[in-house]
Motif scaffolding. Structure first.
Motif, short mmCIF file in Angstrom:
data_model
loop_
_atom_site.label_atom_id
_atom_site.label_comp_id
_atom_site.label_asym_id
_atom_site.label_seq_id
_atom_site.Cartn_x
_atom_site.Cartn_y
_atom_site.Cartn_z
N ALA A 1 -49.69 1.96 -24.90
CA ALA A 1 -49.97 0.62 -24.35
C ALA A 1 -49.47 0.52 -22.91
CB ALA A 1 -49.32 -0.46 -25.22
N VAL A 2 -48.27 1.04 -22.66
CA VAL A 2 -47.73 1.04 -21.31
C VAL A 2 -48.56 1.93 -20.40
CG1 VAL A 2 -45.72 1.66 -19.89
CG2 VAL A 2 -45.39 0.50 -22.09
N ARG A 3 -48.93 3.08 -20.94
CA ARG A 3 -49.76 4.02 -20.17
C ARG A 3 -51.06 3.37 -19.73
NH1 ARG A 3 -51.01 8.69 -23.81
NH2 ARG A 3 -52.72 7.33 -24.48
N ASP A 4 -51.67 2.61 -20.60
CA ASP A 4 -52.92 1.93 -20.24
C ASP A 4 -52.70 0.99 -19.06
OD1 ASP A 4 -54.31 3.23 -22.22
OD2 ASP A 4 -54.36 1.52 -23.60
N HIS A 5 -51.62 0.21 -19.12
CA HIS A 5 -51.32 -0.72 -18.02
C HIS A 5 -51.11 0.04 -16.71
CE1 HIS A 5 -49.67 -4.15 -20.80
NE2 HIS A 5 -50.99 -4.08 -20.80
N VAL A 6 -50.36 1.15 -16.80
CA VAL A 6 -50.05 1.93 -15.59
C VAL A 6 -51.31 2.52 -14.99
CG1 VAL A 6 -48.94 4.06 -14.78
CG2 VAL A 6 -47.65 2.41 -16.16
N GLU A 7 -52.11 3.16 -15.81
CA GLU A 7 -53.30 3.84 -15.27
C GLU A 7 -54.33 2.85 -14.75
OE1 GLU A 7 -52.30 6.61 -14.90
OE2 GLU A 7 -51.10 7.12 -16.64
N GLU A 8 -54.50 1.74 -15.47
CA GLU A 8 -55.42 0.71 -14.98
C GLU A 8 -54.90 0.11 -13.68
OE1 GLU A 8 -55.60 -1.96 -18.26
OE2 GLU A 8 -56.76 -0.59 -19.53
N GLY A 9 -53.57 -0.06 -13.59
CA GLY A 9 -52.98 -0.58 -12.38
C GLY A 9 -53.16 0.36 -11.19
N LEU A 10 -52.93 1.65 -11.42
CA LEU A 10 -53.12 2.63 -10.35
C LEU A 10 -54.58 2.69 -9.92
CD1 LEU A 10 -50.83 5.53 -11.64
CD2 LEU A 10 -50.39 4.04 -9.68
N ALA A 11 -55.49 2.62 -10.88
CA ALA A 11 -56.91 2.63 -10.56
C ALA A 11 -57.27 1.41 -9.71
CB ALA A 11 -57.76 2.66 -11.83
N ASP A 12 -56.70 0.25 -10.04
CA ASP A 12 -56.95 -0.96 -9.26
C ASP A 12 -56.44 -0.82 -7.83
OD1 ASP A 12 -58.20 -2.25 -11.35
OD2 ASP A 12 -56.43 -3.37 -11.97
N LEU A 13 -55.26 -0.18 -7.67
CA LEU A 13 -54.72 0.03 -6.33
C LEU A 13 -55.66 0.90 -5.50
CD1 LEU A 13 -50.90 0.64 -6.94
CD2 LEU A 13 -52.00 -1.44 -6.08
N VAL A 14 -56.19 1.95 -6.10
CA VAL A 14 -57.12 2.83 -5.38
C VAL A 14 -58.36 2.06 -4.97
CG1 VAL A 14 -58.57 4.89 -5.53
CG2 VAL A 14 -56.27 4.92 -6.52
N LYS A 15 -58.91 1.29 -5.90
CA LYS A 15 -60.13 0.54 -5.60
C LYS A 15 -59.88 -0.52 -4.52
CE LYS A 15 -61.00 -0.55 -9.93
NZ LYS A 15 -61.67 -1.13 -11.12
N ARG A 16 -58.72 -1.16 -4.57
CA ARG A 16 -58.42 -2.25 -3.66
C ARG A 16 -58.10 -1.77 -2.25
NH1 ARG A 16 -53.18 -5.53 -4.89
NH2 ARG A 16 -53.88 -4.94 -6.97
N PHE A 17 -57.26 -0.73 -2.16
CA PHE A 17 -56.78 -0.30 -0.85
C PHE A 17 -57.52 0.91 -0.28
CE2 PHE A 17 -53.12 -2.52 -2.73
CZ PHE A 17 -52.89 -3.47 -1.74
N TYR A 18 -58.12 1.71 -1.15
CA TYR A 18 -58.76 2.94 -0.69
C TYR A 18 -60.15 3.11 -1.31
CZ TYR A 18 -53.81 3.69 0.27
OH TYR A 18 -52.51 3.55 0.69
N PRO A 19 -61.04 2.16 -1.07
CA PRO A 19 -62.36 2.24 -1.70
C PRO A 19 -63.18 3.45 -1.26
CG PRO A 19 -62.31 0.54 0.00
CD PRO A 19 -60.90 0.97 -0.22
N ASP A 20 -62.80 4.08 -0.14
CA ASP A 20 -63.53 5.25 0.34
C ASP A 20 -63.00 6.56 -0.23
OD1 ASP A 20 -65.10 3.61 1.91
OD2 ASP A 20 -63.79 3.79 3.67
N CYS A 21 -62.03 6.48 -1.13
CA CYS A 21 -61.43 7.69 -1.69
C CYS A 21 -62.48 8.60 -2.35
CB CYS A 21 -60.37 7.31 -2.73
SG CYS A 21 -59.63 8.72 -3.58
N GLN A 22 -62.39 9.89 -2.05
CA GLN A 22 -63.30 10.87 -2.63
C GLN A 22 -62.62 11.81 -3.62
OE1 GLN A 22 -64.45 12.24 1.39
NE2 GLN A 22 -66.57 11.89 0.76
N VAL A 23 -61.32 12.00 -3.46
CA VAL A 23 -60.56 12.91 -4.34
C VAL A 23 -59.16 12.35 -4.55
CG1 VAL A 23 -59.69 15.27 -4.66
CG2 VAL A 23 -61.79 14.90 -3.34
N LEU A 24 -58.67 12.47 -5.79
CA LEU A 24 -57.28 12.14 -6.08
C LEU A 24 -56.48 13.43 -6.18
CD1 LEU A 24 -57.76 9.47 -8.90
CD2 LEU A 24 -57.24 9.04 -6.49
N MET A 25 -55.27 13.42 -5.61
CA MET A 25 -54.40 14.58 -5.70
C MET A 25 -53.04 14.16 -6.25
SD MET A 25 -55.38 17.68 -4.84
CE MET A 25 -57.05 18.27 -4.47
N GLY A 26 -52.66 14.72 -7.39
CA GLY A 26 -51.38 14.40 -7.99
C GLY A 26 -50.26 15.25 -7.41
#
Length: 213
Positions: free
Chosen positions: A46-71
């Protein structure tokens, strides 16, 4: 994702654990009232879902031009993979050092020069490790748009180093919010918040340890 929700999530699974009266010792020798292990989010669905959805929202909001994610290796790898799945983006990761065999890669996954990259990190403290990752990606020809992370201490040293390196970071939660929520929910005493902030502001000054009220 709301910062307070993430704070409560991290506290509930002990991913961020406060112990101002029995400090932890960091590898550097600094006495710390807080211990952070965001890897625990991976074993709490449940926590993981919140975290990953939150990170995805940050990418969409601040970096909509992102082409690749690097961990970042190793803590950011799983988060980059899950967020990449949610966003339909390719992902890879950056090793802490180049392999000594095979192709001797330090960057794993396909990365073309000129691609726009967002780095996925679990924790930002002094900023050194994530800046190293950004520099490796830049040397490979990537355009690093910025960083998304689960948690940041907001330490002055880290903020200054990120600014000097031209690295932008957006976190789901920060030290001030989680300290406040910890007090509000009974994890720590309200009087401990000032001690925690004093530590964050100057980790090498241990006067906070005796600041009981």
């Amino acid at each position: 994702m709301n910062e307070e929700i993430i704070a409560k999530d991290l506290l509930s699974i002990g991913a961020v654990f406060f112990r101002p009266d029995e400090p932890f010792t960091w590898a550097s020798g600094i006495q710390s009232p807080v211990y952070c292990d965001n890897r625990l989010t991976l074993t709490a669905p449940a926590v993981r879902d919140h975290v990953e959805e939150g990170l995805a929202d940050l990418v969409k909001r601040f970096y909509p031009d992102c082409q690749v994610l690097m961990g970042t290796s190793t803590a950011g790898i799983a988060h980059a993979a899950i967020v990449g799945h949610l966003l339909g983006l390719p992902m890879g990761y950056v090793r802490s050092g180049a392999k000594d065999h095979g192709r001797k890669n330090q960057i794993e996954g396909r990365l073309e020069p000129g691609q726009k990259v967002v780095v996925v990190e679990d924790l930002i403290s002094t900023g050194g490790s994530v800046i190293e990752v950004v520099n490796i990606l830049r040397e490979a020809g990537a355009i690093v748009l910025g960083v998304v992370s689960i948690f940041t201490y907001g330490m002055q040293k880290g903020l200054e180093r990120l600014a000097a390196a031209g690295v932008e970071n957006h976190s789901l939660c920060n030290f001030d919010v989680i300290a406040r929520v910890a007090a509000e929910t009974g994890y720590i005493r309200p009087a401990d918040v000032a001690r925690l902030i004093a530590f964050r502001n100057n980790p090498s000054d241990e006067s906070w340890k005796g600041a009981h009220t």
